[in-house]
Scaffold this motif. Structure first.
Motif, short mmCIF file in Angstrom:
data_model
loop_
_atom_site.label_atom_id
_atom_site.label_comp_id
_atom_site.label_asym_id
_atom_site.label_seq_id
_atom_site.Cartn_x
_atom_site.Cartn_y
_atom_site.Cartn_z
N VAL A 22 0.85 -1.19 0.00
CA VAL A 22 0.00 0.00 0.00
C VAL A 22 0.89 1.23 0.00
N PRO A 23 0.39 2.39 -0.48
CA PRO A 23 1.22 3.60 -0.51
C PRO A 23 1.75 3.95 0.87
N GLY A 24 3.05 4.23 0.93
CA GLY A 24 3.68 4.64 2.17
C GLY A 24 4.17 3.52 3.05
N ALA A 25 3.83 2.28 2.74
CA ALA A 25 4.26 1.15 3.55
C ALA A 25 5.71 0.81 3.24
N PRO A 26 6.41 0.21 4.19
CA PRO A 26 7.78 -0.24 3.91
C PRO A 26 7.78 -1.46 3.01
N PHE A 27 8.88 -1.70 2.35
CA PHE A 27 9.04 -2.93 1.59
C PHE A 27 9.23 -4.09 2.56
N SER A 28 8.68 -5.23 2.22
CA SER A 28 8.79 -6.39 3.10
C SER A 28 10.21 -6.95 3.04
N ALA A 29 10.57 -7.70 4.08
CA ALA A 29 11.89 -8.34 4.10
C ALA A 29 12.06 -9.28 2.91
N GLU A 30 10.97 -9.93 2.52
CA GLU A 30 11.04 -10.88 1.41
C GLU A 30 11.39 -10.19 0.08
N ALA A 31 10.89 -8.96 -0.09
CA ALA A 31 11.11 -8.24 -1.34
C ALA A 31 12.45 -7.51 -1.36
N GLY A 32 13.03 -7.29 -0.19
CA GLY A 32 14.27 -6.52 -0.12
C GLY A 32 13.98 -5.03 -0.16
N SER A 33 14.98 -4.25 -0.40
CA SER A 33 14.82 -2.79 -0.37
C SER A 33 14.13 -2.30 -1.64
N ALA A 34 13.77 -1.01 -1.60
CA ALA A 34 13.15 -0.40 -2.77
C ALA A 34 14.12 -0.27 -3.94
N ASP A 35 15.42 -0.27 -3.61
CA ASP A 35 16.42 -0.13 -4.66
C ASP A 35 16.33 -1.26 -5.67
N ASP A 36 16.11 -0.90 -6.91
CA ASP A 36 16.11 -1.87 -8.01
C ASP A 36 14.96 -2.88 -7.93
N TYR A 37 13.93 -2.59 -7.09
CA TYR A 37 12.82 -3.55 -6.96
C TYR A 37 12.13 -3.78 -8.30
N ALA A 38 11.87 -2.70 -9.05
CA ALA A 38 11.15 -2.86 -10.32
C ALA A 38 11.92 -3.78 -11.27
N PHE A 39 13.24 -3.67 -11.27
CA PHE A 39 14.05 -4.55 -12.12
C PHE A 39 13.92 -5.99 -11.66
N ARG A 40 13.98 -6.21 -10.33
CA ARG A 40 13.87 -7.59 -9.81
C ARG A 40 12.48 -8.17 -10.06
N LEU A 41 11.45 -7.33 -9.99
CA LEU A 41 10.10 -7.80 -10.32
C LEU A 41 10.03 -8.22 -11.79
N TYR A 42 10.62 -7.41 -12.66
CA TYR A 42 10.62 -7.73 -14.08
C TYR A 42 11.37 -9.04 -14.35
N GLN A 43 12.49 -9.24 -13.65
CA GLN A 43 13.26 -10.47 -13.82
C GLN A 43 12.45 -11.70 -13.40
N ALA A 44 11.59 -11.53 -12.38
CA ALA A 44 10.77 -12.66 -11.91
C ALA A 44 9.54 -12.88 -12.78
N ALA A 45 9.16 -11.87 -13.56
CA ALA A 45 7.96 -11.98 -14.39
C ALA A 45 8.20 -12.95 -15.55
N GLU A 46 7.10 -13.44 -16.09
CA GLU A 46 7.15 -14.48 -17.14
C GLU A 46 7.42 -13.87 -18.52
N PRO A 47 8.49 -14.32 -19.20
CA PRO A 47 8.68 -13.91 -20.60
C PRO A 47 7.71 -14.66 -21.52
N ASP A 48 7.64 -14.23 -22.74
CA ASP A 48 6.79 -14.89 -23.72
C ASP A 48 7.22 -16.35 -23.87
#
Length: 302
Positions: free
Chosen positions: A63-89
């Motif tokens: 939710v907006p303003g919440a901290p990142f969970s320990a499982e997700a790690g820090s906000a740094d580079d999170y979008a990149f790590r999410l993309y890496q975990a996402a399914e390619p074609d």
């Protein structure tokens, strides 16, 4: 809780897998989904549903303003790590689901984060339908909840897929709050509508309404005369608990099976597809509609 419903007719057995998707651990999630899908197929289910974002876990922060969970790690580079975990074609989740469907003659719906096939870094929050012949349809979530807009492109297509399990339409989580979407699926002939969720609450507060998923699924089922399959996620992520409580509702609003827990669980029911015809032939949802009147007030053809 399991239930058998309906008189002899076009019957199918369905399973909703209330799954705990582990954050940014696609390899583990794939193995656990493969095992669960195979178990349900061997138990006789013909149609199997998994919840939202099974490959990546839900986005961070929740939710907006919440901290990142320990499982997700820090906000740094999170979008990149999410993309890496996402399914390619044509990636590993797609292949696994197709392999299970082909090996056991079943159909499967699963919520997945999908990479855009052309635009690097762009993703969809999607629901994929596969059958023995391969991928039959992919729905990209149209209505993005809160911070999903930071990571996912909005979809713009609504379609129904014709299968031996009936005509199937898909939606994702927040989509259920927009009645136009389920109505559009009904008007394209849907017998079954699947909604895959990752709906959560703060871990220090009980649900405001433990029947909220029942209210929503019941409403969409009876106002469209469809089987409504609501499959939510289980487990924890950071300071939040996913609320489970998946359920299967008949066209007349009868709850055929439901979970009353927030834990991993599988619920099952027998669907008689002729119940769609029975309900709609008595309730004139198609014949009594007045889209010409609704259009005067900005509601289009709903």
């Amino acid at each position: 809780m399991n239930s058998d419903a309906g008189a002899p007719g076009r019957n199918i057995k369905v399973s909703l897998v209330q799954f705990d998707a582990r954050v940014l651990r696609p390899g583990l999630n794939l193995e656990r989904m493969q095992r669960a899908a195979t178990e349900q197929a061997l138990a006789g289910s013909q149609f199997i549903v998994f919840p939202e974002l099974c490959n990546t876990g839900y986005i961070e922060p929740l939710v907006p303003g919440a901290p990142f969970s320990a499982e997700a790690g820090s906000a740094d580079d999170y979008a990149f790590r999410l993309y890496q975990a996402a399914e390619p074609d044509g990636g590993p989740f797609t292949q696994m689901l197709c392999d299970v469907a082909s090996a056991h003659g079943v159909h499967i719906v699963a919520g997945l984060a999908l990479r855009h096939p052309v635009l690097a870094g762009a993703m969809y929050n999607a629901s994929m339908l596969v059958g023995p012949q391969g991928v039959l349809g992919v729905y990209h979530k149209i209505h993005r909840w809160h911070l999903e807009k930071l990571y996912f492109i909005a979809g713009d297509t609504i379609s129904v897929q014709d299968t031996p399990c009936g005509r199937i339409g898909m939606q994702v989580c927040y989509d259920i709050r927009f009645p136009e979407l389920t109505r559009a699926l009904m008007l394209q002939g849907a017998d079954i509508v699947t909604n895959v969720w990752a709906s959560f609450r703060p871990d220090n507060a009980p649900p405001e309404d433990e029947q909220i998923f029942t209210h929503r699924a019941y409403t969409r089922a009876i106002e469209n005369g469809v089987f409504f399959l609501s499959c939510n996620r289980a487990g924890r992520q950071g300071n939040s608990v996913f609320m489970g409580r998946s359920l299967i509702v008949a066209p007349n609003g009868k709850v055929l099976a439901e979970s009353r827990s927030e834990d991993e669980e599988v619920i099952q029911a027998q669907l008689n597809l002729d119940d769609v015809i029975r309900y709609r032939s008595f309730v004139g949802l198609s014949t009594d509609r007045r889209p010409d009147v609704y259009a005067r007030y900005g509601t289009g053809s709903a």
